[in-house]
Design an enzyme around this catalytic site. Sequence first.
Site, PDB file in Angstrom:
ATOM      1  N   GLN A 243      -6.489  -3.602   9.712  1.00 39.32           N
ATOM      2  CA  GLN A 243      -5.719  -2.516  10.310  1.00 39.32           C
ATOM      3  C   GLN A 243      -4.412  -3.100  10.836  1.00 39.32           C
ATOM      4  O   GLN A 243      -4.347  -4.298  11.163  1.00 39.32           O
ATOM      5  CB  GLN A 243      -6.551  -1.912  11.461  1.00 39.32           C
ATOM      6  CG  GLN A 243      -5.966  -0.711  12.135  1.00 39.32           C
ATOM      7  CD  GLN A 243      -5.728   0.423  11.151  1.00 39.32           C
ATOM      8  OE1 GLN A 243      -4.717   0.418  10.450  1.00 39.32           O
ATOM      9  NE2 GLN A 243      -6.651   1.358  11.082  1.00 39.32           N
TER      10      GLN A 243
ATOM     11  N   LYS B 287     -20.486  -5.631   5.496  1.00 40.60           N
ATOM     12  CA  LYS B 287     -19.696  -5.252   4.309  1.00 40.60           C
ATOM     13  C   LYS B 287     -19.435  -6.478   3.432  1.00 40.60           C
ATOM     14  O   LYS B 287     -19.470  -6.402   2.211  1.00 40.60           O
ATOM     15  CB  LYS B 287     -18.352  -4.636   4.737  1.00 40.60           C
ATOM     16  CG  LYS B 287     -18.487  -3.298   5.436  1.00 40.60           C
ATOM     17  CD  LYS B 287     -17.158  -2.553   5.577  1.00 40.60           C
ATOM     18  CE  LYS B 287     -16.355  -2.943   6.766  1.00 40.60           C
ATOM     19  NZ  LYS B 287     -15.275  -1.975   7.083  1.00 40.60           N
TER      20      LYS B 287
ATOM     21  N   HIS C 235     -12.634  -1.402  15.798  1.00 40.08           N
ATOM     22  CA  HIS C 235     -12.587  -0.009  15.333  1.00 40.08           C
ATOM     23  C   HIS C 235     -12.816   0.936  16.512  1.00 40.08           C
ATOM     24  O   HIS C 235     -13.649   0.660  17.380  1.00 40.08           O
ATOM     25  CB  HIS C 235     -13.671   0.208  14.263  1.00 40.08           C
ATOM     26  CG  HIS C 235     -13.618   1.571  13.649  1.00 40.08           C
ATOM     27  ND1 HIS C 235     -14.497   2.574  13.962  1.00 40.08           N
ATOM     28  CD2 HIS C 235     -12.751   2.098  12.739  1.00 40.08           C
ATOM     29  CE1 HIS C 235     -14.186   3.663  13.274  1.00 40.08           C
ATOM     30  NE2 HIS C 235     -13.140   3.400  12.515  1.00 40.08           N
TER      31      HIS C 235
ATOM     32  N   GLU D 260       0.839  -1.208   0.000  1.00 40.09           N
ATOM     33  CA  GLU D 260       0.000   0.000   0.000  1.00 40.09           C
ATOM     34  C   GLU D 260       0.871   1.254   0.000  1.00 40.09           C
ATOM     35  O   GLU D 260       1.742   1.408   0.853  1.00 40.09           O
ATOM     36  CB  GLU D 260      -0.908  -0.032   1.245  1.00 40.09           C
ATOM     37  CG  GLU D 260      -1.759   1.202   1.393  1.00 40.09           C
ATOM     38  CD  GLU D 260      -2.721   1.103   2.567  1.00 40.09           C
ATOM     39  OE1 GLU D 260      -3.373   0.050   2.733  1.00 40.09           O
ATOM     40  OE2 GLU D 260      -2.810   2.080   3.331  1.00 40.09           O
TER      41      GLU D 260
ATOM     42  N   TYR E 146     -10.787  -4.822  11.674  1.00 42.24           N
ATOM     43  CA  TYR E 146     -10.074  -4.270  12.833  1.00 42.24           C
ATOM     44  C   TYR E 146      -9.839  -5.328  13.911  1.00 42.24           C
ATOM     45  O   TYR E 146     -10.716  -5.582  14.746  1.00 42.24           O
ATOM     46  CB  TYR E 146     -10.866  -3.078  13.403  1.00 42.24           C
ATOM     47  CG  TYR E 146     -11.037  -1.997  12.362  1.00 42.24           C
ATOM     48  CD1 TYR E 146     -10.075  -1.004  12.217  1.00 42.24           C
ATOM     49  CD2 TYR E 146     -12.107  -2.019  11.468  1.00 42.24           C
ATOM     50  CE1 TYR E 146     -10.191  -0.044  11.213  1.00 42.24           C
ATOM     51  CE2 TYR E 146     -12.235  -1.064  10.463  1.00 42.24           C
ATOM     52  CZ  TYR E 146     -11.267  -0.077  10.348  1.00 42.24           C
ATOM     53  OH  TYR E 146     -11.373   0.857   9.354  1.00 42.24           O
TER      54      TYR E 146
ATOM     55  N   TYR F  65      -6.519   6.929  -0.314  1.00 36.03           N
ATOM     56  CA  TYR F  65      -7.336   8.061  -0.759  1.00 36.03           C
ATOM     57  C   TYR F  65      -7.269   9.061   0.374  1.00 36.03           C
ATOM     58  O   TYR F  65      -7.647   8.754   1.513  1.00 36.03           O
ATOM     59  CB  TYR F  65      -8.751   7.532  -0.934  1.00 36.03           C
ATOM     60  CG  TYR F  65      -9.711   8.410  -1.668  1.00 36.03           C
ATOM     61  CD1 TYR F  65      -9.716   8.459  -3.058  1.00 36.03           C
ATOM     62  CD2 TYR F  65     -10.652   9.145  -0.973  1.00 36.03           C
ATOM     63  CE1 TYR F  65     -10.643   9.230  -3.732  1.00 36.03           C
ATOM     64  CE2 TYR F  65     -11.589   9.923  -1.644  1.00 36.03           C
ATOM     65  CZ  TYR F  65     -11.577   9.964  -3.021  1.00 36.03           C
ATOM     66  OH  TYR F  65     -12.495  10.720  -3.688  1.00 36.03           O
TER      67      TYR F  65
ATOM     68  N   ASP G 230     -12.059   8.489   7.874  1.00 31.96           N
ATOM     69  CA  ASP G 230     -12.169   9.069   9.220  1.00 31.96           C
ATOM     70  C   ASP G 230     -12.955  10.375   9.143  1.00 31.96           C
ATOM     71  O   ASP G 230     -13.012  11.002   8.085  1.00 31.96           O
ATOM     72  CB  ASP G 230     -10.765   9.336   9.781  1.00 31.96           C
ATOM     73  CG  ASP G 230     -10.083   8.034  10.175  1.00 31.96           C
ATOM     74  OD1 ASP G 230     -10.772   7.156  10.736  1.00 31.96           O
ATOM     75  OD2 ASP G 230      -8.878   7.898   9.906  1.00 31.96           O
TER      76      ASP G 230
END
Length: 295
Positions: free
Chosen positions: A181, A170, A154, A19, A150, A51, A111
């Site tokens: 994460q 999801k 989260h 990434e 997560y 992004y 976020d």
Amino acid sequence: MSKPLSEFYTAGRTALSFEFFPPKTPRGETLLYEHVGRLMACQPDFVTCTYGAGGSTRDKTLEVVCHIKQQYDIPVASHLTLVNSTVDQLRAYLQRATDNHINYIVALRGDPPAGQRVFQAAPGGLQYANQLVELVRDEYSHFGIAVAGYPETHVEAPNPQVDLDNLKRKVDAGADVVITQLFYDNADFFRFRDRCRAMGITVPIVPGMLPVTNLQQVQRIVSLCGANLPAKFLARLRERPDDASWHFDVGVEQAIGQAQQLIEQGIDGLHFYVLNKSQATMQILSQLALHPTDC
Ligand code: FAD
């Protein structure tokens, strides 16, 4: 036609993804592509680009993944968040990604923008990542979709079960893969994975790894996402608080041990948050003998 994202994660091999983030300066851009070039020796299965918070770097995100795809003929994923975007703006981005032959989307909420404590959907926008997964599945079904998971829950979720229910939403909406994460204690990952499997989340769950190369930077990231640095590891880093090369060596050694244990216990793949650098990731991968590489 892209290779389905889930097909990278077949039994008997550990898929590899890297990434990057969009550089902010011309110098950052030069360095990014230098490091990308070196990392290609590790033969990643695909690479992704984040992004920017607030959607501020959306053009740059697309530019980075297009550049890497053209240069190296490798599958690429663009991250996409809901921040400051209407549904029509999300559609416009997905159309541009389609026109540029981007293979996969990492579908995220993002976020809360600076100054907001709680995430609020933009007027005419979406509230949760599962809605973005639905949009992509319904209208841009050629994209493979990854979503965030997560291991340590989260930061906004009231408890792990609620967070897992939301992750399942999801996946049920059409996500092909979960990328986690960052975390530093593998027990957190295995507990998370077991709980996902127990509730019927069957897609690949790929550990996200951020090797420590700079104590201050990692403390900042960890404070933002709530990840726990094991006390022994932290104590070793702090033995020489101002010694950058010590932090690098201790971090790489820890990451090799962490990745080795993950691989031994059976994982679908590894996703490295490389932070636009190559040294640490290459050193780690050269010790793991994942792929026949010059890494
Ligand atoms: P969601 O899945 O929407 O979850 C957000 C919160 O809402 C969670 O607490 C969840 O439990 C809860 N929730 C979810 N759905 C529901 C529902 N239907 N009802 C009630 N509650 C719900 N950020 C960026 O800005 N850009 C990036 O490129 C980026 N890339 C990332 C890549 C990875 C692999 C990871 C792990 C994170 C990334 N992030 C990125 C950070 C991410 O945007 C934040 O962690 C964000 O706070 C949550 O995004 P999400 O997609 O997990 O949101």
